[in-house]
Design a protein around this motif. Structure first.
Motif, mmCIF file in Angstrom:
data_model
loop_
_atom_site.group_PDB
_atom_site.id
_atom_site.type_symbol
_atom_site.label_atom_id
_atom_site.label_comp_id
_atom_site.label_asym_id
_atom_site.label_seq_id
_atom_site.Cartn_x
_atom_site.Cartn_y
_atom_site.Cartn_z
ATOM 1 N N ASP A 30 -6.834 -23.956 -5.768
ATOM 2 C CA ASP A 30 -7.296 -23.256 -4.563
ATOM 3 C C ASP A 30 -7.127 -24.126 -3.328
ATOM 4 O OD1 ASP A 30 -8.406 -21.201 -3.036
ATOM 5 O OD2 ASP A 30 -10.410 -22.064 -3.172
ATOM 6 N N HIS A 33 -8.629 -21.888 2.189
ATOM 7 C CA HIS A 33 -8.352 -21.605 3.601
ATOM 8 C C HIS A 33 -9.625 -21.187 4.332
ATOM 9 C CE1 HIS A 33 -4.092 -20.777 2.343
ATOM 10 N NE2 HIS A 33 -3.845 -21.211 3.558
ATOM 11 N N LYS A 36 -11.145 -17.315 3.928
ATOM 12 C CA LYS A 36 -11.127 -16.757 2.562
ATOM 13 C C LYS A 36 -11.980 -15.485 2.588
ATOM 14 C CE LYS A 36 -12.049 -19.531 -1.088
ATOM 15 N NZ LYS A 36 -12.728 -20.168 -2.247
ATOM 16 N N ALA A 37 -11.418 -14.360 2.184
ATOM 17 C CA ALA A 37 -12.136 -13.082 2.330
ATOM 18 C C ALA A 37 -13.444 -13.073 1.550
ATOM 19 C CB ALA A 37 -11.240 -11.936 1.869
ATOM 20 N N THR A 38 -13.429 -13.672 0.372
ATOM 21 C CA THR A 38 -14.615 -13.655 -0.491
ATOM 22 C C THR A 38 -15.821 -14.306 0.187
ATOM 23 O OG1 THR A 38 -13.193 -13.672 -2.424
ATOM 24 C CG2 THR A 38 -15.460 -14.433 -2.749
ATOM 25 N N ILE A 44 -21.007 -4.910 -0.571
ATOM 26 C CA ILE A 44 -21.420 -3.577 -1.026
ATOM 27 C C ILE A 44 -20.650 -3.211 -2.298
ATOM 28 C CG2 ILE A 44 -21.450 -1.110 -0.425
ATOM 29 C CD1 ILE A 44 -21.197 -2.219 2.555
ATOM 30 N N ALA A 175 -0.590 -24.555 -3.574
ATOM 31 C CA ALA A 175 0.322 -24.408 -4.719
ATOM 32 C C ALA A 175 1.676 -23.873 -4.254
ATOM 33 C CB ALA A 175 -0.292 -23.450 -5.729
ATOM 34 N N GLY A 332 -8.134 -5.361 -0.286
ATOM 35 C CA GLY A 332 -8.563 -4.777 0.982
ATOM 36 C C GLY A 332 -10.052 -4.891 1.232
ATOM 37 N N THR A 337 -16.095 -5.407 -4.917
ATOM 38 C CA THR A 337 -16.366 -4.390 -5.942
ATOM 39 C C THR A 337 -15.350 -4.513 -7.088
ATOM 40 O OG1 THR A 337 -17.080 -2.897 -4.185
ATOM 41 C CG2 THR A 337 -16.599 -1.892 -6.318
HETATM 42 P P1 FAD Z 1 -9.636 -14.404 -1.040
HETATM 43 O O1 FAD Z 1 -11.091 -14.376 -1.205
HETATM 44 O O2 FAD Z 1 -9.101 -14.414 0.355
HETATM 45 O O3 FAD Z 1 -9.132 -15.689 -1.824
HETATM 46 C C1 FAD Z 1 -7.786 -16.099 -1.797
HETATM 47 C C2 FAD Z 1 -7.760 -17.602 -2.028
HETATM 48 O O4 FAD Z 1 -6.409 -18.017 -2.269
HETATM 49 C C3 FAD Z 1 -8.242 -18.412 -0.824
HETATM 50 O O5 FAD Z 1 -9.230 -19.326 -1.217
HETATM 51 C C4 FAD Z 1 -6.986 -19.156 -0.369
HETATM 52 O O6 FAD Z 1 -7.251 -20.427 0.177
HETATM 53 C C5 FAD Z 1 -6.232 -19.281 -1.682
HETATM 54 N N1 FAD Z 1 -4.808 -19.538 -1.483
HETATM 55 C C6 FAD Z 1 -3.942 -18.904 -0.679
HETATM 56 N N2 FAD Z 1 -2.705 -19.439 -0.775
HETATM 57 C C7 FAD Z 1 -2.812 -20.455 -1.662
HETATM 58 C C8 FAD Z 1 -1.890 -21.401 -2.172
HETATM 59 N N3 FAD Z 1 -0.610 -21.433 -1.814
HETATM 60 N N4 FAD Z 1 -2.335 -22.330 -3.060
HETATM 61 C C9 FAD Z 1 -3.634 -22.347 -3.454
HETATM 62 N N5 FAD Z 1 -4.541 -21.464 -2.997
HETATM 63 C C10 FAD Z 1 -4.137 -20.521 -2.113
HETATM 64 N N6 FAD Z 1 -15.446 -5.867 -0.493
HETATM 65 C C11 FAD Z 1 -16.376 -5.087 -1.103
HETATM 66 O O7 FAD Z 1 -16.173 -4.676 -2.258
HETATM 67 N N7 FAD Z 1 -17.539 -4.774 -0.501
HETATM 68 C C12 FAD Z 1 -17.820 -5.196 0.768
HETATM 69 O O8 FAD Z 1 -18.891 -4.898 1.288
HETATM 70 C C13 FAD Z 1 -16.862 -5.981 1.457
HETATM 71 N N8 FAD Z 1 -17.108 -6.385 2.723
HETATM 72 C C14 FAD Z 1 -16.196 -7.160 3.365
HETATM 73 C C15 FAD Z 1 -16.483 -7.605 4.667
HETATM 74 C C16 FAD Z 1 -15.610 -8.456 5.321
HETATM 75 C C17 FAD Z 1 -15.946 -8.940 6.704
HETATM 76 C C18 FAD Z 1 -14.413 -8.863 4.676
HETATM 77 C C19 FAD Z 1 -13.462 -9.814 5.362
HETATM 78 C C20 FAD Z 1 -14.118 -8.407 3.402
HETATM 79 C C21 FAD Z 1 -14.995 -7.543 2.734
HETATM 80 N N9 FAD Z 1 -14.731 -7.054 1.449
HETATM 81 C C22 FAD Z 1 -15.664 -6.303 0.785
HETATM 82 C C23 FAD Z 1 -13.432 -7.305 0.815
HETATM 83 C C24 FAD Z 1 -13.435 -8.524 -0.097
HETATM 84 O O9 FAD Z 1 -14.165 -9.566 0.492
HETATM 85 C C25 FAD Z 1 -11.985 -8.978 -0.370
HETATM 86 O O10 FAD Z 1 -11.172 -7.891 -0.755
HETATM 87 C C26 FAD Z 1 -11.959 -9.989 -1.517
HETATM 88 O O11 FAD Z 1 -12.859 -11.029 -1.252
HETATM 89 C C27 FAD Z 1 -10.543 -10.541 -1.723
HETATM 90 O O12 FAD Z 1 -10.629 -11.552 -2.687
HETATM 91 P P2 FAD Z 1 -9.359 -12.389 -3.118
HETATM 92 O O13 FAD Z 1 -9.803 -13.313 -4.179
HETATM 93 O O14 FAD Z 1 -8.223 -11.470 -3.396
HETATM 94 O O15 FAD Z 1 -8.919 -13.197 -1.784
#
Ligand code: FAD
Length: 366
Positions: A30, A33, A36-38, A44, A175, A332, A337
């Protein structure tokens, strides 16, 4: 050789955790960044009264919501109690009776399919305020007891901690994929090279940066979300999620904290900054729905980059070009969820296990 998971958000960490529970050798990389959306997500988990109508989206969101209790039990078994998950119920609020009739009808249909939707009740404004005291007195509600919320940071930390306890390796850094003979042969970081059995790309909004050097491109955009956290002097641990009929909402947590969210800034690029207009938007919308929070303390603003596919459906499946490559992103606005369940599916794809869902609609290269 280990399975390598790239991305330490909710999706990647769930994939890593489910693979290690499956007895596999796993490395999680990881880059952590900003944005990070999470770490910014509201939390919700309530597809039961969502306005999204796409049946493919609903199928994954439903499975995501249903998977939570199993995941929370599994984490408790591994000694992780602090997940931020709570089945607090949710209320859809509106001034318009017809709108609430429609929401209630949809929730009742969904309940015919899954009992998890729970109790469905109409609330007048006073009853709604009993559950969420700062609420606008002109709003009535549809309550569903099967709504839940999660703190994305806590849950991801819990899964990552369990993963490490079970022998998983976490590496920090950027990575890069190394392809050879129709396979991803290895993953490199600045300091290391790992020969890989399989690779799961769960790099959120940054996924194309990893894939484009291999000639692969996902239909994926970045959408900035700004979300405000307020502090109050009350116990908010049992307050339900509040869903007005806009893209804004409120989520209360155990630590007397309420999140007001969120902006949806499509085409924002990776600009990690809060904007005057963004904060104005969420505060105006939030205080209109919950004027009782006027005097709450402004805690912090979180900023996250949602990985948005062009049709708003997740991108989940194997690459045809590289047979040991799994793509898992595009969650998205629903990633908290769907993320844990999608991570489990990605882990099954990595070891060529049969999955319990038809994945064609989520083909990452559709
Ligand atoms: P991320 O959490 O963005 O994680 C991706 C990770 O990959 C990051 O840590 C990044 O650093 C890493 N990465 C990227 N490139 C590389 C690389 N080359 N090498 C190593 N690591 C790398 N969802 C719901 O279900 N309910 C909600 O109420 C909700 N509310 C939200 C409110 C907001 C304000 C936002 C922004 C999002 C919300 N979401 C919600 C959506 C949800 O947060 C995201 O869809 C979800 O967190 C995405 O997770 P992910 O693991 O795909 O991406």
């Amino acid at each position: 050789m280990p399975h390598v998971v790239i991305g330490g958000g909710i999706l990647g960490v769930s994939a890593a955790y489910s693979l290690i529970k499956n007895g596999q050798d796993v490395v999680l990389i990881d880059e952590n960044h900003s944005g990070k959306a999470t770490s910014a997500g509201a939390g919700i988990i309530c597809p039961w009264i969502s306005s999204v109508q796409d049946p493919d989206w609903y199928e994954l969101a439903k499975r995501g919501a249903l998977y939570y209790p199993e995941l929370i039990d599994s984490l408790a078994y591994d000694g992780e109690q602090e997940t931020g998950y709570g089945k607090t119920g949710a209320i859809a609020v509106s001034k318009d009776k017809n709108e609430l009739n429609r929401i209630e009808e949809v929730a009742r249909k969904k309940k015919q399919e899954t009992e998890f939707v729970g109790e469905i009740k109409r609330l007048n404004s006073e009853q709604a305020k009993d559950l969420f005291p700062p609420l606008n007195k002109n709003l009535s509600a549809v309550y569903v007891s099967g709504g839940a919320r999660v703190d994305g940071r806590l849950l991801t930390n819990a899964m990552r901690s369990a993963f490490e306890k079970l022998g998983g390796q976490v590496m920090e850094g950027k990575a890069r994929l190394i392809a050879q003979n129709g396979q991803i042969a290895a993953v490199e970081t600045q300091d290391d090279r790992i020969e890989a059995e399989s690779v799961i790309v769960a790099a959120g909004a940054w996924s194309n940066e990893l894939l484009s050097p291999l000639g692969l491109s996902l239909s994926l955009d970045v959408q900035r979300g700004q979300i405000v956290h307020l502090k109050v002097d009350e116990d908010t641990s049992k307050w339900p999620v509040v869903l007005p009929q806009t893209s804004h909402y409120m989520v209360a947590f155990n630590d007397s904290r309420i999140a007001f969210g969120a902006t949806r800034e499509t085409g924002s690029g990776f600009a990690y900054r809060m904007t005057a207009g963004g904060i104005q938007e969420v505060l105006n919308e939030g205080l209109d729905v919950a004027p009782g929070l006027h005097d709450a303390t402004l805690g912090e603003v979180r900023i996250g980059f949602r990985p948005m596919s062009s049709d708003k459906k997740p991108l989940l499946g194997k690459s045809k070009k590289y047979e040991n490559l799994v793509i898992a992103t595009g969650l998205g606005a629903s990633g908290l969820t769907i993320g844990p369940y999608a991570g489990k599916v990605a882990g099954q794809l990595a070891v060529n296990e049969k999955v319990d869902i038809e994945l064609e609609a989520y083909n990452p290269f559709r």
